[in-house]
Enzyme design. Structure first.
Site, PDB file in Angstrom:
ATOM      1  N   ARG A 177      -7.850   8.813   2.138  1.00  0.00           N
ATOM      2  CA  ARG A 177      -8.368   8.113   1.297  1.00  0.00           C
ATOM      3  C   ARG A 177     -10.029   8.372   1.244  1.00  0.00           C
ATOM      4  O   ARG A 177     -10.593   8.094   0.062  1.00  0.00           O
ATOM      5  CB  ARG A 177      -8.365   6.347   1.687  1.00  0.00           C
ATOM      6  CG  ARG A 177      -6.855   5.955   1.386  1.00  0.00           C
ATOM      7  CD  ARG A 177      -6.458   4.638   1.928  1.00  0.00           C
ATOM      8  NE  ARG A 177      -5.342   4.184   1.378  1.00  0.00           N
ATOM      9  CZ  ARG A 177      -4.907   3.408   1.855  1.00  0.00           C
ATOM     10  NH1 ARG A 177      -5.087   2.773   2.876  1.00  0.00           N
ATOM     11  NH2 ARG A 177      -3.544   2.673   1.090  1.00  0.00           N
ATOM     12  N   GLU A 225      11.277   0.296   3.798  1.00  0.00           N
ATOM     13  CA  GLU A 225      10.617   0.918   2.677  1.00  0.00           C
ATOM     14  C   GLU A 225      11.449   2.322   2.467  1.00  0.00           C
ATOM     15  O   GLU A 225      11.661   2.746   1.378  1.00  0.00           O
ATOM     16  CB  GLU A 225       9.252   1.193   2.956  1.00  0.00           C
ATOM     17  CG  GLU A 225       8.417  -0.146   2.803  1.00  0.00           C
ATOM     18  CD  GLU A 225       6.878   0.019   3.083  1.00  0.00           C
ATOM     19  OE1 GLU A 225       6.159  -0.974   2.917  1.00  0.00           O
ATOM     20  OE2 GLU A 225       6.362   1.097   3.261  1.00  0.00           O
ATOM     21  N   HIS A 284       0.136   5.358   0.135  1.00  0.00           N
ATOM     22  CA  HIS A 284       0.733   4.090   0.731  1.00  0.00           C
ATOM     23  C   HIS A 284       1.122   4.506   1.944  1.00  0.00           C
ATOM     24  O   HIS A 284       1.968   5.826   1.843  1.00  0.00           O
ATOM     25  CB  HIS A 284       1.687   3.366  -0.225  1.00  0.00           C
ATOM     26  CG  HIS A 284       2.364   2.483   0.604  1.00  0.00           C
ATOM     27  ND1 HIS A 284       2.151   1.181   0.742  1.00  0.00           N
ATOM     28  CD2 HIS A 284       3.663   2.510   1.281  1.00  0.00           C
ATOM     29  CE1 HIS A 284       3.019   0.603   1.395  1.00  0.00           C
ATOM     30  NE2 HIS A 284       3.946   1.273   1.822  1.00  0.00           N
ATOM     31  N   PHE A 303      -4.847  -9.746  -6.688  1.00  0.00           N
ATOM     32  CA  PHE A 303      -4.769  -8.254  -7.198  1.00  0.00           C
ATOM     33  C   PHE A 303      -3.338  -7.981  -7.425  1.00  0.00           C
ATOM     34  O   PHE A 303      -3.139  -6.856  -8.152  1.00  0.00           O
ATOM     35  CB  PHE A 303      -5.520  -7.509  -6.264  1.00  0.00           C
ATOM     36  CG  PHE A 303      -4.934  -7.292  -4.952  1.00  0.00           C
ATOM     37  CD1 PHE A 303      -3.690  -6.549  -4.611  1.00  0.00           C
ATOM     38  CD2 PHE A 303      -5.487  -7.971  -4.010  1.00  0.00           C
ATOM     39  CE1 PHE A 303      -3.484  -6.534  -3.337  1.00  0.00           C
ATOM     40  CE2 PHE A 303      -5.057  -8.010  -2.408  1.00  0.00           C
ATOM     41  CZ  PHE A 303      -3.825  -7.290  -2.640  1.00  0.00           C
ATOM     42  N   LYS A 357       0.172   7.756  -4.440  1.00  0.00           N
ATOM     43  CA  LYS A 357      -0.125   6.800  -5.775  1.00  0.00           C
ATOM     44  C   LYS A 357      -0.368   7.520  -7.143  1.00  0.00           C
ATOM     45  O   LYS A 357      -0.612   8.737  -7.291  1.00  0.00           O
ATOM     46  CB  LYS A 357      -0.941   5.709  -5.616  1.00  0.00           C
ATOM     47  CG  LYS A 357      -0.554   4.960  -4.311  1.00  0.00           C
ATOM     48  CD  LYS A 357      -1.300   3.666  -3.760  1.00  0.00           C
ATOM     49  CE  LYS A 357      -0.958   2.961  -2.628  1.00  0.00           C
ATOM     50  NZ  LYS A 357      -2.091   1.782  -2.635  1.00  0.00           N
ATOM     51  N   ARG A 413      -1.130   5.715   9.325  1.00  0.00           N
ATOM     52  CA  ARG A 413      -2.259   4.874   9.035  1.00  0.00           C
ATOM     53  C   ARG A 413      -3.523   5.478   9.125  1.00  0.00           C
ATOM     54  O   ARG A 413      -4.479   5.162   8.598  1.00  0.00           O
ATOM     55  CB  ARG A 413      -2.084   3.514   9.530  1.00  0.00           C
ATOM     56  CG  ARG A 413      -0.601   2.868   9.286  1.00  0.00           C
ATOM     57  CD  ARG A 413      -0.683   2.310   7.881  1.00  0.00           C
ATOM     58  NE  ARG A 413      -1.664   1.210   7.998  1.00  0.00           N
ATOM     59  CZ  ARG A 413      -1.789   0.415   6.676  1.00  0.00           C
ATOM     60  NH1 ARG A 413      -0.861   0.660   5.652  1.00  0.00           N
ATOM     61  NH2 ARG A 413      -2.661  -0.380   6.350  1.00  0.00           N
ATOM     62  N   THR A 463      -7.855   0.890   3.822  1.00  0.00           N
ATOM     63  CA  THR A 463      -7.509   0.455   2.317  1.00  0.00           C
ATOM     64  C   THR A 463      -8.676   0.770   1.437  1.00  0.00           C
ATOM     65  O   THR A 463      -8.487   1.399   0.347  1.00  0.00           O
ATOM     66  CB  THR A 463      -7.100  -0.914   2.287  1.00  0.00           C
ATOM     67  OG1 THR A 463      -6.176  -1.340   3.380  1.00  0.00           O
ATOM     68  CG2 THR A 463      -6.244  -1.688   0.985  1.00  0.00           C
ATOM     69  N   ASN A 508      -6.222   3.833  -4.368  1.00  0.00           N
ATOM     70  CA  ASN A 508      -6.792   4.354  -3.136  1.00  0.00           C
ATOM     71  C   ASN A 508      -5.668   5.485  -2.788  1.00  0.00           C
ATOM     72  O   ASN A 508      -5.496   5.689  -1.395  1.00  0.00           O
ATOM     73  CB  ASN A 508      -6.809   3.355  -1.963  1.00  0.00           C
ATOM     74  CG  ASN A 508      -5.465   2.565  -1.846  1.00  0.00           C
ATOM     75  OD1 ASN A 508      -4.420   2.754  -2.457  1.00  0.00           O
ATOM     76  ND2 ASN A 508      -5.845   1.519  -0.888  1.00  0.00           N
ATOM     77  N   TYR A 520       6.113  -4.543  -3.554  1.00  0.00           N
ATOM     78  CA  TYR A 520       4.827  -5.485  -3.215  1.00  0.00           C
ATOM     79  C   TYR A 520       5.108  -6.778  -3.342  1.00  0.00           C
ATOM     80  O   TYR A 520       3.983  -7.563  -3.245  1.00  0.00           O
ATOM     81  CB  TYR A 520       3.578  -4.892  -3.974  1.00  0.00           C
ATOM     82  CG  TYR A 520       3.098  -3.479  -3.539  1.00  0.00           C
ATOM     83  CD1 TYR A 520       2.380  -3.383  -2.324  1.00  0.00           C
ATOM     84  CD2 TYR A 520       3.050  -2.461  -4.672  1.00  0.00           C
ATOM     85  CE1 TYR A 520       2.044  -2.020  -1.965  1.00  0.00           C
ATOM     86  CE2 TYR A 520       2.552  -1.257  -4.214  1.00  0.00           C
ATOM     87  CZ  TYR A 520       1.994  -0.960  -2.933  1.00  0.00           C
ATOM     88  OH  TYR A 520       1.324  -0.015  -2.496  1.00  0.00           O
TER      89      TYR A 520
HETATM   90  P1  GDP Z   1      -2.423  -1.058   2.833  1.00  0.00           P
HETATM   91  O1  GDP Z   1      -1.818  -1.043   3.643  1.00  0.00           O
HETATM   92  O2  GDP Z   1      -3.859  -0.236   3.146  1.00  0.00           O
HETATM   93  O3  GDP Z   1      -2.038  -0.182   1.575  1.00  0.00           O
HETATM   94  O4  GDP Z   1      -3.259  -2.418   2.185  1.00  0.00           O
HETATM   95  P2  GDP Z   1      -2.591  -3.369   1.680  1.00  0.00           P
HETATM   96  O5  GDP Z   1      -1.178  -3.621   2.135  1.00  0.00           O
HETATM   97  O6  GDP Z   1      -3.541  -4.781   2.081  1.00  0.00           O
HETATM   98  O7  GDP Z   1      -2.764  -3.484   0.311  1.00  0.00           O
HETATM   99  C1  GDP Z   1      -1.823  -2.841  -0.711  1.00  0.00           C
HETATM  100  C2  GDP Z   1      -2.297  -2.219  -1.654  1.00  0.00           C
HETATM  101  O8  GDP Z   1      -2.848  -3.241  -2.702  1.00  0.00           O
HETATM  102  C3  GDP Z   1      -3.547  -1.317  -1.416  1.00  0.00           C
HETATM  103  O9  GDP Z   1      -3.242  -0.064  -0.831  1.00  0.00           O
HETATM  104  C4  GDP Z   1      -4.496  -1.453  -2.833  1.00  0.00           C
HETATM  105  O10 GDP Z   1      -3.841  -0.353  -3.449  1.00  0.00           O
HETATM  106  C5  GDP Z   1      -4.106  -2.822  -3.106  1.00  0.00           C
HETATM  107  N1  GDP Z   1      -5.308  -3.599  -2.510  1.00  0.00           N
HETATM  108  C6  GDP Z   1      -5.537  -4.214  -1.372  1.00  0.00           C
HETATM  109  N2  GDP Z   1      -6.462  -4.900  -1.391  1.00  0.00           N
HETATM  110  C7  GDP Z   1      -6.936  -4.979  -2.683  1.00  0.00           C
HETATM  111  C8  GDP Z   1      -8.111  -5.858  -3.080  1.00  0.00           C
HETATM  112  O11 GDP Z   1      -8.616  -6.453  -2.782  1.00  0.00           O
HETATM  113  N3  GDP Z   1      -8.163  -5.783  -4.521  1.00  0.00           N
HETATM  114  C9  GDP Z   1      -7.424  -4.832  -5.311  1.00  0.00           C
HETATM  115  N4  GDP Z   1      -7.807  -4.588  -6.656  1.00  0.00           N
HETATM  116  N5  GDP Z   1      -6.341  -4.099  -4.709  1.00  0.00           N
HETATM  117  C10 GDP Z   1      -6.177  -4.031  -3.663  1.00  0.00           C
END
Ligand code: GDP
Length: 138
Positions: A102, A126, A115, A57, A9, A85, A91, A112, A49
Site C-alpha cells: 500500500r 473469502e 485486499h 463509505f 483491486k 496483512r 489501510t 488502496n 463487503y
Molecule cells: P482493510 O482490512 O485494511 O482492507 O480495511 P477495512 O476492512 O477496514 O476496510 C475495507 C476497505 O474499505 C479498505 O481496504 C478500503 O478500500 C475501504 N475503506 C476503509 N476505510 C475507509 C474509509 O474511511 N473511507 C473510504 N472511502 N474507504 C475506506
C-alpha cells in the site's frame, strides 16, 4: 502452512501493477495456489463487503470495487494471514510502513491497491467466495 485470500483491486489492475504486486508477494514467500481475473458484479461486491454495510463509505467502496477487473488469488505460506496483512501495510497509505504494497501502490484510504483476509476464519470464507475446492488442490 496456511492459506489466505488476496484481491488486487481495480486501481492496481488498471495501473498495470498486477505483475509487480505478484512479484512482491512471491518475494515474501507466498505461493500462488489459484488465480482469477474477474470483474465483480455490484451484488458480489456488496456481499463481499457485507460487514461494512452500515459504514458511510460502503456505497463508494462497492462502486470502486466494481469499476474494473480485479485479480483474486489464493496464497499459501506459513502464517499467511498475518504475514499478508504485514506485507500489505495499513489501510490508509499515509500510515502504511515504507516498502509495503500500500505504501508503494495505494493512492487513498479507499483506492488502496490490495485486499487481504483479516483472520484465518475469514480467509476460509473469502477463499470459498472466489474458488471452488477443485481450484484449491494446490
Ligand atoms: P482493510 O482490512 O485494511 O482492507 O480495511 P477495512 O476492512 O477496514 O476496510 C475495507 C476497505 O474499505 C479498505 O481496504 C478500503 O478500500 C475501504 N475503506 C476503509 N476505510 C475507509 C474509509 O474511511 N473511507 C473510504 N472511502 N474507504 C475506506
Amino acid at each position: 502452512m496456511e492459506r489466505t485470500l488476496t484481491i488486487l483491486k481495480p486501481d492496481s489492475v488498471a495501473a498495470g501493477n498486477s505483475g509487480k504486486i505478484i512479484d512482491h508477494l512471491e518475494a515474501e514467500g507466498f505461493e500462488v495456489v489459484a488465480i482469477r481475473k474477474l470483474r465483480l458484479s455490484e451484488a458480489q461486491a456488496q456481499a463481499f463487503y457485507e460487514v461494512h454495510r452500515e459504514r458511510p463509505f460502503y456505497s463508494s467502496l462497492v462502486a470502486f470495487m466494481t469499476e474494473g477487473p480485479v485479480v483474486a488469488m489464493a496464497l499459501e505460506r506459513e502464517n499467511a494471514v498475518r504475514k499478508l496483512r504485514e506485507v500489505m501495510g495499513a489501510t490508509n497509505p499515509d500510515d502504511a510502513a515504507p516498502g509495503t504494497v500500500r505504501a508503494l501502490h495505494a493512492s487513498s484510504i479507499e483506492r488502496n491497491a490490495i485486499h487481504g483476509s483479516d483472520s484465518p476464519e475469514n480467509a476460509l470464507l473469502e477463499l470459498a467466495f472466489f474458488f471452488s475446492r477443485a481450484d484449491l488442490v494446490g
